[in-house]
Design an enzyme around this catalytic site. Structure first.
Site, PDB file in Angstrom:
ATOM      1  N   LYS A   1       0.876  -1.179   0.000  1.00  0.00           N
ATOM      2  CA  LYS A   1       0.000   0.000   0.000  1.00  0.00           C
ATOM      3  C   LYS A   1       0.911   1.225   0.000  1.00  0.00           C
ATOM      4  O   LYS A   1       1.381   1.675   1.037  1.00  0.00           O
ATOM      5  CB  LYS A   1      -0.923   0.021   1.207  1.00  0.00           C
ATOM      6  CG  LYS A   1      -1.909   1.180   1.178  1.00  0.00           C
ATOM      7  CD  LYS A   1      -2.787   1.205   2.413  1.00  0.00           C
ATOM      8  CE  LYS A   1      -3.776   2.369   2.326  1.00  0.00           C
ATOM      9  NZ  LYS A   1      -3.087   3.681   2.238  1.00  0.00           N
TER      10      LYS A   1
ATOM     11  N   ARG B   1      -7.001  11.313  -8.453  1.00  0.00           N
ATOM     12  CA  ARG B   1      -8.207  10.707  -7.891  1.00  0.00           C
ATOM     13  C   ARG B   1      -9.257  11.768  -7.579  1.00  0.00           C
ATOM     14  O   ARG B   1     -10.436  11.576  -7.809  1.00  0.00           O
ATOM     15  CB  ARG B   1      -7.861   9.922  -6.617  1.00  0.00           C
ATOM     16  CG  ARG B   1      -9.073   9.262  -5.979  1.00  0.00           C
ATOM     17  CD  ARG B   1      -8.681   8.551  -4.679  1.00  0.00           C
ATOM     18  NE  ARG B   1      -9.802   7.810  -4.138  1.00  0.00           N
ATOM     19  CZ  ARG B   1     -10.764   8.346  -3.391  1.00  0.00           C
ATOM     20  NH1 ARG B   1     -10.729   9.627  -3.084  1.00  0.00           N
ATOM     21  NH2 ARG B   1     -11.761   7.603  -2.941  1.00  0.00           N
TER      22      ARG B   1
ATOM     23  N   CYS C   1     -14.261  29.097  28.267  1.00  0.00           N
ATOM     24  CA  CYS C   1     -13.653  29.080  26.938  1.00  0.00           C
ATOM     25  C   CYS C   1     -12.547  30.133  26.857  1.00  0.00           C
ATOM     26  O   CYS C   1     -12.781  31.300  27.195  1.00  0.00           O
ATOM     27  CB  CYS C   1     -14.718  29.355  25.876  1.00  0.00           C
ATOM     28  SG  CYS C   1     -14.051  29.530  24.204  1.00  0.00           S
TER      29      CYS C   1
END
EC number: 6.5.1.2
Length: 841
Positions: A145, A166, A471
Site C-alpha cells: 500500500k 483521484r 472558553c
C-alpha cells in the site's frame, strides 16, 4: 565531356535530395530513435536489465532532440523528450472518472508489548469473503500500500492520452503533461497484444533517496523542505510548470485495470500484474505475491512489516485482494469500497518526545479538545509538534502532564496522538512532609516531646491537567453533558472560534460551495467583526470586503515594514488602490450559492451528527426545508441511517429559537434551498408502532406500541384523548411537552404526502422520472456529472454506476464507452443530454 555542360548540371541536381525526401528520412529516423529509446527505458526501469550504457542513451536522446527541434511537426506522442516537461499551464482541467476511483476499507493488526500481532480484523475480513462466496475458498494477492497519490492513466491504441488524479473519486484533475515526465510510465505500451483502450490505476510516489536529495536542494536554494515523500510527490505532480515536475524524480506502480477494450483478458488479479509488466510498467518485484489462504497472507504481511525500513519507498500497509476477478465481481461493493479488498495498515509509528504545554482547541460545534504542544519530533515520516489528547477522560486516564516524556503515535499514520506517559522520566520536586516520630507524635505537633528529623519526598513537578472552566476564546462556560465524553463551549456563535469554523464549514465545497471565499478571508471577516452569522455573508458588499483586506494588509505591512499587499507605491509615494476584481468574484460566488440543493443546505447548517449522508436522507425524506424544520423527533428516529441519538440532535437544533431565527435570516437574505423529491417517504419508515416506540421518555416495545395504537382506534387523536388507554400512557401524555409533541405529530402526518402520493409525483416529483434508475456515461455537452445526478435525484430518480437489466435509462455523452454498448445489448433506453432535460421538464 564538358564538365560545365547542361547535362552534367541536371545529373548533379538529381543527386541532391528533395525537401520531401529529407522530411521522410527525418520522420523515419525519429520513429526509429523514439522506439529505440523507449525500449532502452523499458529495459532500465521495468526489467532492471539495461542493454546499453547511460552515455549511449544520452547520445541518442540528444540526437532525437535535435531532429525534433528541426522538425517539431514530426514529434511523436510517445517521444521520450516529453519527459523534460513543456510550457507552463494556466491551470488543471477537471476530469470525470468513467469508473469511480473508490477507496478501501482499512483493517488494523495491533501489536502487544511483546510484538505479537492481533489479526482479528483480518480473520473477520476473510470470513466475510468466504460467506460472500457461499463457503468458497479464495486465493489472495497481497501487494504494498504505497504512501503516494492515486492516478488513473488512459491509453488509446497503446498511446498515453490522459492522466488524472483521484480527486473526490468522481472528479479529478488532468495532470497528463506532468505524468509524461515520470520516467517509468510508458508513453506507448509495449508488446504486440496492446488493447485498443485501457485505463490503468496506480500510485505515483517519490523514492526515499530522491526525497532526501530534493530536500537537500531545497535547503541549498533557501526554500522550505517538504515534510515527507508523499507531500513532495503531491507538490511535484501539481506543478503548473511540468519542467519543475521533470526535475523531481517520481515513480509509478500500477495496481488495477479500471476498464479495457480488447487485448489480453485476465481472469486473475495476479495475471493483471503480469500483464502490466508486459505492457512496460514497473512492479514492486519481490514485495507482492499470491497466497492460498489468509494465514499465508498474514505471514507475508509480518515479513513486509519487518522489511519496511529497507524498502526504497514509503508504504503504510499492504493491500489484500481476492485473486479471482470472477469472485471479485460476485462479492461486489459496499458503499464506496469493494468487499473483495482491504487495506491492511501497519501499526502506526511511534516516537518519544516531551510535552511542553497543554491547551485547548474549540471546534465548530463547540467541542473542546485538549492538545499537547510537543518538542518537535520526527515520527511516521513527518515532524510532529502537536498531538490530540481527545478529551478530559483520556487525559486523566493516561495522566498526561506538562513536562512528561510521552510516546507519540501517528494514529492511522495521519493524526498524531499521545499514547502513554513514560512515568519514570516525569520531572519531580522535593517537598517536606510531616512524619511520625514512632511514638504517635507528628513533626508538626507543637507538643511532641521528641520531634523527628525533617524528611522530604518526591512529588510531580506539575499538577494533573484539568480542562478550563471557561472558553479561552469567548469566556463562556465550558459544559459537559452527562454521559458525554466531550466538553463543549456554551458560547455558540458568540464564540469567535466556533463562528469562524462554522462559517468555513458553511461556505465549504460540500456545503454551500461559495466559490472564492476561503478560510483566510472568513477568518479575517470574523476577526474584524464584519461577519457574525451565516446571513451576514449575503449582506457583504465591495466596501466591506475592501475594508477587510485593507485592515489585514495593514497588519501585515506594520509587522513587515513593507507596503501592504493590494496597493502599490508610485514615484510620489502615494498608495494607489488595485482593482477589486477579487471582491467581485467573491460576491459572485455568494450570489451563485443562493439556490443550493436541500441536502447541501442542511449539511451547511452544521447540525451536530449530521454529515453529508444524513443530510441527503433528510432531504429525500421530507422534500422541503419547512418539513425538515417541523419534523418530530420520533419520526426522525425511524429514518434509515439516523437513529435515536442523531434524531435527538436534529430535533434539538430546530427546537432552538435562535437556530430558527438564523434560518429565517438566510431565507430573508435570498437563500432558497431547492425542493427535493420525496423518495424516502416517512410513512414507509415511520409506521405507528415504530414512532410510538421512539417517543422520548416513554419506554415501550414495538409490539406493545402496535397494541396501544389499535386500542387508540389507529389514530393520533385517540392517543391524545382516549381515557381507556393504560395509565402509564395517560400519565406520559399529560406532561405539557408530550402533549405538544403529539399535536405536532398529528399536524405533521396530516401535511406530509402519503407514500402513494409521493410515488405518483406530488410535491414536485416528476412522474416520468420518480423511481427510475439512470446511468450516466461519457461527457455531456453542458452538464457536469454531478449536476445531471442532482437534477435526476431532485426529480425522484436514482443514479447507478453500472448498467443492468434493472436500468431504465442510460444518458450518453461523448466517448460513452462500454456502458453504452451494454445498454444497447440489453435494450435499455439511451438518452442524450437534450432528451434527459426534456424528460426532466
Amino acid at each position: 565531356m564538358n564538365p560545365n555542360s547542361k547535362h552534367n548540371t541536371n545529373f548533379t541536381n538529381l543527386l541532391k535530395p528533395s525537401d520531401s525526401d529529407i522530411k521522410q528520412f527525418a520522420a523515419q529516423h525519429i520513429r526509429h530513435l523514439t522506439d529505440l529509446l523507449n525500449r532502452y527505458a523499458y529495459e532500465y526501469y521495468t526489467l532492471d536489465a539495461p542493454s546499453v550504457p547511460d552515455a549511449e542513451y544520452d547520445k541518442l536522446f540528444r540526437e532525437l532532440e535535435a531532429l525534433e527541434l528541426n522538425h517539431p511537426e514530426l514529434k511523436l506522442p510517445d517521444s521520450p523528450t516529453q519527459r523534460v516537461g513543456g510550457e507552463p499551464l494556466a491551470g488543471f482541467a477537471e476530469v470525470r472518472h468513467e469508473v469511480p476511483m473508490l477507496s478501501l476499507t482499512n483493517a488494523f493488526s495491533p501489536q502487544d508489548e511483546n510484538g505479537v500481532f492481533d489479526h482479528a480484523e483480518m480473520y473477520a475480513f476473510d470470513q466475510r469473503v468466504r460467506d460472500g462466496l457461499d463457503g468458497g475458498k479464495p486465493e489472495y494477492v497481497i501487494e504494498p500500500k504505497f504512501d503516494g497519490l492515486a492516478i488513473s492513466l488512459l491509453y488509446r491504441d497503446g498511446v498515453l492520452v490522459q492522466a488524472a488524479t483521484r480527486g473526490d473519486g468522481t472528479t479529478g484533475e488532468d495532470v497528463t503533461q506532468n505524468i509524461k515526465t515520470v520516467s517509468n510510465i510508458p508513453l506507448r505500451l509495449h508488446g504486440e497484444n496492446t488493447p485498443e483502450l485501457i485505463e490503468v490505476r496506480g500510485e505515483v510516489l517519490m523514492l526515499k533517496a530522491d526525497f532526501v536529495a530534493l530536500n537537500k536542494r531545497q535547503a541549498e536554494n533557501g526554500q522550505k523542505p517538504f515534510a515527507n515523500p508523499r507531500n513532495a510527490a503531491a507538490g511535484s505532480l501539481r506543478q503548473l510548470d511540468s519542467r519543475i515536475t521533470a526535475q523531481r524524480k517520481l515513480h509509478f506502480f500500477p495496481y488495477s485495470v479500471a476498464r479495457q477494450q480488447d487485448g489480453f483478458v485476465a481472469e486473475e488479479h495476479i495475471q493483471e500484474l503480469a500483464y502490466f509488466q508486459a505492457l512496460g510498467f514497473s512492479l514492486p518485484n519481490g514485495n507482492f505475491g499470491c497466497f492460498k489462504n489468509i494465514d499465508e497472507v498474514l505471514a507475508f504481511y509480518e515479513h513486509m512489516q519487518q522489511k519496511r525500513p529497507e524498502l526504497p519507498y514509503e508504504i503504510d500497509g499492504m493491500v489484500v485482494k481476492v485473486n479471482s476477478l470472477a469472485q471479485q465481481h460476485e462479492l461486489g461493493f459496499i458503499s464506496r469500497a469493494p468487499r473483495w479488498a482491504v487495506a491492511h495498515k501497519f501499526p502506526a509509528e511511534e516516537a518519544l518526545t516531551i510535552v511542553e504545554a497543554i491547551d485547548v482547541q474549540i471546534g465548530r460545534t463547540g467541542a473542546v479538545t485538549p492538545v499537547a504542544r510537543l518538542q518537535p519530533v520526527f515520527v511516521g515520516g513527518v515532524t510532529v509538534t502537536n498531538a490530540t489528547l481527545h478529551n478530559q477522560d483520556e487525559v486523566s486516564r493516561k495522566d498526561v502532564r506538562v513536562g512528561d516524556t510521552v510516546v507519540v503515535r501517528r494514529a492511522g499514520d495521519v493524526i498524531p496522538e499521545v499514547v502513554r506517559v513514560i512515568f519514570e522520566r516525569r520531572p519531580m520536586r522535593e517537598t517536606a512532609v510531616a512524619v511520625s516520630d514512632g511514638i504517635g507524635h507528628r513533626q508538626d505537633d507543637l507538643f511532641a516531646e521528641t520531634p523527628s528529623a525533617n524528611q522530604t519526598q518526591s512529588v510531580p513537578l506539575h499538577k494533573p491537567y484539568r480542562l478550563p472552566t471557561h472558553c479561552p476564546i469567548c469566556r463562556s462556560e465550558i459544559e459537559r453533558e452527562e454521559g458525554e465524553a466531550v466538553a463543549r463551549c456554551s458560547g455558540g456563535m458568540l464564540c469567535q472560534a466556533q463562528r469562524a469554523q462554522g462559517l468555513i464549514h458553511f461556505a465549504s465545497r460540500k456545503a454551500m460551495d461559495i466559490d472564492g471565499l476561503g478560510e483566510k478571508q472568513i477568518e479575517q471577516l470574523v476577526a474584524q467583526d464584519l461577519v457574525r452569522h451565516f446571513a451576514d455573508l449575503y449582506r457583504l458588499d465591495i466596501p466591506t470586503l475592501q475594508k477587510m483586506k485593507e485592515t489585514a494588509d495593514k497588519t501585515v505591512a506594520e509587522s513587515d515594514q513593507m507596503p501592504s499587499e493590494g496597493s502599490s507605491v508610485g514615484a510620489s509615494g502615494k498608495h494607489k488602490k488595485q482593482p477589486v476584481k477579487w471582491a467581485e468574484n467573491i460576491l459572485a460566488g455568494i450570489e451563485a450559492s443562493k439556490t443550493p440543493e436541500l441536502a447541501r443546505f442542511l449539511f451547511a447548517l452544521g447540525i451536530r451528527h449530521v454529515g453529508e449522508r444524513t443530510a441527503k436522507t433528510l432531504a429525500q425524506a421530507f422534500g422541503t426545508l419547512e418539513r425538515v424544520r417541523r419534523a418530530p423527533e420520533p419520526v426522525l428516529a425511524c429514518l434509515p441511517d439516523i437513529g435515536t441519538v442523531v434524531a435527538r440532535s436534529i430535533a434539538h437544533f430546530f427546537a432552538q429559537a435562535e437556530q430558527q431565527a438564523m434560518i429565517d435570516e438566510l431565507l430573508a437574505a435570498g437563500v432558497a434551498p431547492q425542493t427535493q423529491a420525496v423518495t424516502i417517504p416517512p410513512a414507509r419508515h415511520a409506521e405507528p408502532q415504530r414512532w410510538i416506540a421512539r417517543l422520548p421518555g416513554f419506554k415501550i416495545s414495538e409490539n406493545k406500541a402496535q397494541a396501544l395504537w389499535e386500542l387508540a382506534g389507529k389514530n393520533i387523536e385517540g392517543l391524545q384523548t382516549d381515557k381507556a388507554l393504560p395509565t402509564d400512557w395517560q400519565a406520559w401524555r399529560s406532561e405539557p411537552q408530550n402533549a405538544a409533541l403529539l399535536e405536532n405529530l398529528k399536524t405533521f402526518f396530516a401535511q406530509m404526502p402519503s407514500e402513494d402520493e409521493a410515488a405518483q409525483g406530488s410535491d414536485g416529483i416528476n412522474k416520468a422520472v420518480a423511481g427510475k434508475t439512470f446511468v450516466l456515461t461519457g461527457t455531456l455537452p453542458t452538464l457536469k456529472r454531478d449536476q445531471a445526478q442532482s437534477l435526476i435525484e431532485a426529480a425522484g430518480g436514482k443514479v447507478s454506476g453500472s448498467v443492468s437489466k434493472k436500468t431504465d435509462y442510460v444518458v450518453a455523452g461523448e466517448a460513452a464507452g462500454s456502458k453504452l454498448e451494454k445498454a444497447n445489448a440489453l435494450g435499455v433506453s439511451v438518452l442524450s443530454e437534450a432528451e434527459l432535460l426534456t424528460l426532466l421538464g
